[in-house]
Design an enzyme around this catalytic site. Structure first.
Site, mmCIF file in Angstrom:
data_model
loop_
_atom_site.group_PDB
_atom_site.id
_atom_site.type_symbol
_atom_site.label_atom_id
_atom_site.label_comp_id
_atom_site.label_asym_id
_atom_site.label_seq_id
_atom_site.Cartn_x
_atom_site.Cartn_y
_atom_site.Cartn_z
ATOM 1 C CD GLN A 71 13.329 -9.069 53.595
ATOM 2 O OE1 GLN A 71 13.009 -10.028 52.916
ATOM 3 N NE2 GLN A 71 14.358 -9.105 54.426
ATOM 4 C CG ASP A 240 9.009 -8.204 50.600
ATOM 5 O OD1 ASP A 240 9.974 -8.670 51.239
ATOM 6 O OD2 ASP A 240 9.148 -7.626 49.509
#
Length: 472
Positions: A71, A240
């Site tokens: 991220q 993720d």
């Protein structure tokens, strides 16, 4: 058998899994390393993806693919679609001052929580854009579009285009930028303009069951040197943590504690959250729900550092930790080895407290490292303010026997450890299967047997950690 592929482009490596779309059974997998550092040329991710695809036996028999990735990373493209500068990753803390400035300029943490569900820290994309505007104005002026790592990889799979045309993202990853609101489902361009001075082109935010198009099979077949079929469909992808929730089968009422490069504690929720303290990030998930999450910078690498310090491998570190008494005789490790995100201490360093002749042993140090990391994650868990039905322990650090046995004592409740797997890549593959199957919910895959671990609670370990963690 219909096959799907899931990609996990993480901080350290790229993993590709190929699974049966109906059952989730693993067919094959591959991986490739990423370069170290907190800023990376995105082309390195692209090269690693090709290498991991080849290692996984290619995509010639795959019907759909999805990309999950770390991220927050900032990927800036110019008007031709070229990368302006190396991407700043989530764990690059140079934008800490920019984060503090942005929070103050909007009126404080509560204003940010109300606007986008989260209070930005150095990890968030919006703070990195402010840093870029202040410190590299020539790069800021060249920036025509901004995207996240998974957005960029999905875009490249589609063939790319000038000025980033065709960029897409999903609710989950968009919710970590600092300029998209999970509560309203829309960009806050006013916040982006205030941070960056302009509003570059942004990715279209797709819903969890939307398609992102098809891969450019001719270009990829040539570039990767392995056949890529025509008609290979692309799911929207996600961040993720959102993919990990899908991969582990988390459902409302669960809390997941992940011990990877970063440490996270997150829950699947039916309503958006907005914590004015900033401890809990009010993210969206990859199913249309929400994912309140607490993230720490320091997790599994605390174990790596302790093992390196003691000159042992991780298995031996675990053996040493389990041979020491609970509480490590009063030795406490505060594991802020790379600064920290929660609590927001970007310039902090790690520390040891209670070092005496008695505790100056490898076993005590190993135990203190494991307990310190777990106490740090327990603080994150507590910040969610939940009494979950299940606590799922995942990530590379959860493979340690010492972590599995000590965690329930530190957390004060049993933990469930799913079978080891590439949970982020698995979640991406499950999203790809959902794209093919349709329906209101992702396909129900068998996630394998899970081990339940119990231990007598050790509140004194948490109390001792709380006593010393603020001393520096």
């Amino acid at each position: 058998m219909t096959l799907v592929a899931g990609v996990d482009s993480s901080t350290q490596s790229c993993k590709v899994v190929v699974r049966d779309a109906e059952t989730g059974a693993l067919v094959r997998e591959g991986r490739a390393a990423h370069p170290a550092g907190t800023e990376v040329d995105p082309e390195a991710w692209w090269a690693a993806l090709g290498e991991a695809v080849r290692a996984a036996g290619g995509l010639d028999d795959v019907a759909a693919v999805s990309v999950a990735a770390q991220q927050h990373g900032m990927v800036c493209l110019d008007s031709s679609g070229a990368v302006v500068r190396d991407a700043l990753l989530w764990n690059d803390t140079r934008s800490a001052k920019a984060a503090a400035d942005l929070v103050a300029e909007l009126g404080g943490p509560a204003a940010w929580a109300g606007a986008v569900g989260s209070v930005p820290v150095a990890s968030f994309t919006v703070t990195k854009l402010r840093w870029l505007a202040e410190h590299e104005p020539e790069h800021a002026r060249r920036t025509a579009s901004v995207c996240l790592p998974h957005d960029w990889l999905t875009w490249r799979l589609r063939g790319g285009a000038a000025a980033g045309a065709g960029l897409v993202t999903d609710r989950g990853d968009a919710s970590g930028t600092g300029y998209w609101s999970p509560a309203t489902g829309s960009y806050r361009e006013d916040l982006l303009r205030a941070a960056f001075g302009s509003v570059p082109q942004l990715p279209e935010v797709l819903g969890p069951r939307d398609g992102a198009g098809e891969v450019d099979h001719a270009r990829l077949s040539s570039e990767w040197g392995t056949p890529v079929p025509g008609g290979l469909r692309l799911a929207p992808g996600t961040g993720d943590n959102m993919a990990a929730a899908l991969g582990v089968g988390a459902r409302p009422g669960d809390v997941v504690v992940s011990i990877g490069t970063s440490g996270t504690a997150f829950a699947v929720a039916d309503a958006p959250s907005a914590d004015p303290s900033g401890a809990v990030a009010g993210f969206a998930d990859a199913t249309g729900r929400f994912l309140p999450l607490v993230c720490t910078l320091n997790a599994a690498r605390v174990l790596d550092a302790a093992a390196r310090l003691l000159g042992v491998d991780l298995d031996r570190l675990g053996e040493l930790a389990l041979s020491a008494p609970p509480g490590a005789g009063g030795l406490v490790c505060v594991p802020y080895l790379e600064g920290e995100r929660t609590p927001n201490l970007p310039d902090a360093t790690g520390s040891l407290h209670g070092l005496t002749l008695e505790t100056s042993t490898p076993a005590h140090l190993a135990r203190a490292a494991v307990e310190g990391m777990l106490c740090h994650l327990a603080d994150a868990f507590d910040a969610l303010g939940l009494d979950p039905a299940r606590v799922l322990l995942i990530g590379g650090g959860a493979r340690s026997q010492a972590v599995r046995r000590i965690a329930p004592a530190v957390f004060g409740r049993p933990v469930v450890v799913p079978e080891p797997g590439e949970y982020v890549a698995d979640g991406a593959a499950r999203q790809a299967a959902w794209l093919l199957a349709g329906g209101d919910e992702p396909p129900a895959w068998e996630t394998g047997s899970a081990a339940r671990h119990e231990a007598d609670p050790l509140p004194e370990v948490r109390a001792r950690y709380a006593e010393v963690r603020g001393r520096g």
